[in-house]
Design an enzyme around this catalytic site. Structure first.
Site, short mmCIF file in Angstrom:
data_model
loop_
_atom_site.label_atom_id
_atom_site.label_comp_id
_atom_site.label_asym_id
_atom_site.label_seq_id
_atom_site.Cartn_x
_atom_site.Cartn_y
_atom_site.Cartn_z
CB CYS A 121 -0.90 -0.02 1.20
SG CYS A 121 -2.12 1.39 1.24
CB CYS A 122 3.91 2.27 1.91
SG CYS A 122 3.22 2.41 3.74
CB CYS A 204 -2.50 7.08 5.53
SG CYS A 204 -1.53 7.52 4.00
CB CYS A 207 -1.31 3.91 8.59
SG CYS A 207 -2.00 2.70 7.23
CB CYS A 232 6.28 4.32 4.56
SG CYS A 232 6.90 5.75 4.24
#
Length: 249
Positions: A121-122, A204, A207, A232
């Site tokens: 995702c990162c 985010c 997170c 990340c």
């Protein structure tokens, strides 16, 4: 003018930057030629750097990674900061195809399920947009500080980033949180209201949580993972991250 970006230049810069104040550090880097990019997450460190760039009208491109999962307070602060300093903060978004591919494989919030999914995702929301932001850059300015976490305790003022073939400049490496707060107060720097609610480090929304008394500054980032050195991938070599099944992500 083309800037020289190698280990020797980084080492020389590291020595030079140590004796300068923030404005002097930024001005020196901006004078070296080549494209200089500052990437801001709108946290207190980055707001201080943006204030210095804007106040001194330095020829440094300011960019942010608008991941699509940021806090509303963070997004609102982008426009407020642009207005206060009469600058443009260029937004770099993830590509729709990359997000669709991620969601098909892991689900929208699959990052909670595994380290692999979280790094993926990162990768699509941060690393790939960062690559676009830094395209053609010779110098990358960041807000990394030694006091943010044990993983950042040895942060230099300048270091050669071999993967991106540029020099990363950490102009606040030796600043502590009290110095930051004093600068903000003295210079009326706009800051993210989440800081006052227990969020010293803001990423985010899904997170990031507020930290508890006595916890390190970055304890609220990816708090469900066990690794105390969790990152990340923006500021660690790709080889140091957990391997991902899909290199496309």
């Amino acid at each position: 003018m083309t800037a020289i970006t190698d280990k020797g230049t980084a080492k020389a810069l590291d020595d030079q930057l140590a004796s300068l104040d923030l404005a002097g550090r930024l001005s020196l880097v901006a004078s070296l030629g080549g494209r200089t990019v500052f990437t801001t997450s709108l946290g207190i460190e980055d707001q201080v750097i943006t204030a210095a760039i804007g106040t001194h009208r330095l020829p440094i491109d300011v960019a942010t990674l608008e991941t699509g999962r940021l806090f509303k307070e963070t997004v609102d602060l982008i426009g407020e900061t642009e207005s206060q300093y009469d600058i443009t903060i260029t937004r770099y978004h993830p590509l729709k195809d990359d997000i669709d591919e991620y969601v098909a494989k892991y689900g929208m919030n699959g990052f909670y399920e595994s380290v692999e999914a979280r790094h993926a995702c990162c990768g699509v929301r941060k690393l790939k947009p960062l690559a676009r932001a830094l395209e053609g850059a010779s110098f990358w300015i960041t807000g990394l500080r030694r006091g943010q976490s044990g993983n950042r305790a040895e942060t230099p003022f300048a270091e050669f980033d071999a993967e991106r073939n540029l020099i990363k400049i950490n102009v606040l490496a030796d600043w502590d949180i009290e110095t930051l707060k004093a600068y903000v107060e003295e210079n009326a720097v706009p800051v993210n209201p989440l800081h006052a609610r227990g969020y010293p480090s803001i990423g985010c929304e899904p997170c990031t949580r507020a930290i508890k008394p006595g916890e390190p500054e970055r304890a609220g980032r990816w708090w469900w993972e066990n690794d105390e050195k969790r990152e990340c991938g923006l500021h660690v070599p790709e080889a140091a991250l957990p391997s991902l099944e899909s290199s496309a992500l």
